[in-house]
Design an enzyme around this catalytic site. Sequence first.
Site, short mmCIF file in Angstrom:
data_model
loop_
_atom_site.label_atom_id
_atom_site.label_comp_id
_atom_site.label_asym_id
_atom_site.label_seq_id
_atom_site.Cartn_x
_atom_site.Cartn_y
_atom_site.Cartn_z
N CYS A 45 -8.71 56.70 -10.46
CA CYS A 45 -8.40 55.27 -10.25
C CYS A 45 -7.52 54.73 -11.38
O CYS A 45 -6.60 53.95 -11.13
CB CYS A 45 -9.70 54.47 -10.18
SG CYS A 45 -10.75 54.93 -8.79
N THR A 46 -7.77 55.15 -12.60
CA THR A 46 -6.96 54.66 -13.73
C THR A 46 -5.50 55.08 -13.54
O THR A 46 -4.58 54.28 -13.74
CB THR A 46 -7.53 55.21 -15.06
OG1 THR A 46 -8.90 54.80 -15.15
CG2 THR A 46 -6.76 54.71 -16.25
#
Length: 209
Positions: A45-46
Amino acid sequence: MAIRLGDKAPNFSAESTDGHIDFYDWKGDSWVLLFSHPKDFTPVCTTELGAVAGLKPEFDKRGVKIIGISVDPLDSHQGWAQDIEDVTGNALSFPLLADPDHKIAEAFDMIHPNELATLTVRTVFVIAPDNTVKLTLTYPASTGRNWQEILRAIDSIQLTANHSVSTPSDWKPGEHVIAAPTFSDEEAEAKFGPLDKKKDYLRFVSQPG
Ligand code: BEZ
């Protein structure tokens, strides 16, 4: 209830990293990329959030507003934003919706309990100026998305919304497109220029517009 192509995207209101948002008011008559990620402070996600932030000028060029969402609360999103910038060099450049009560996730069918019990999977919705859904994608948590493909799909969707053509497999902007089968050869040629006719039903023409 799943959202299907051609459905109206439901309205909602929620807190976001850019303040309170009423979706329809915020959206206006723009195109929108609405996408969910499973969880803040997680690796894939980052990388995804940073990648989308870095591509904001490309979405701007196409008149597409970006909005992200997960079931995390607002203070989590706010804390995570610095990590995204540290890791990818891109500051969060679009609102991230907080959906701790799953209101939006349920309206858009973003939680697939047999895959991830209570978290949003990686969904993508491209929504047109009239609020109809033009593209949906769902990826599992372990697979980061290819945003270039989503930009490419938006280019096709916007082109085919304005011209009576479709785009072939792996098409990229500037390459030949396919004339609508409703035109005779003469009509297609008058409209698009010379035809590269492979079959009666498959006639390539230069990209219009
Ligand atoms: C990730 O972003 O790496 C991730 C998030 C939720 C579940 C699994 C992986």
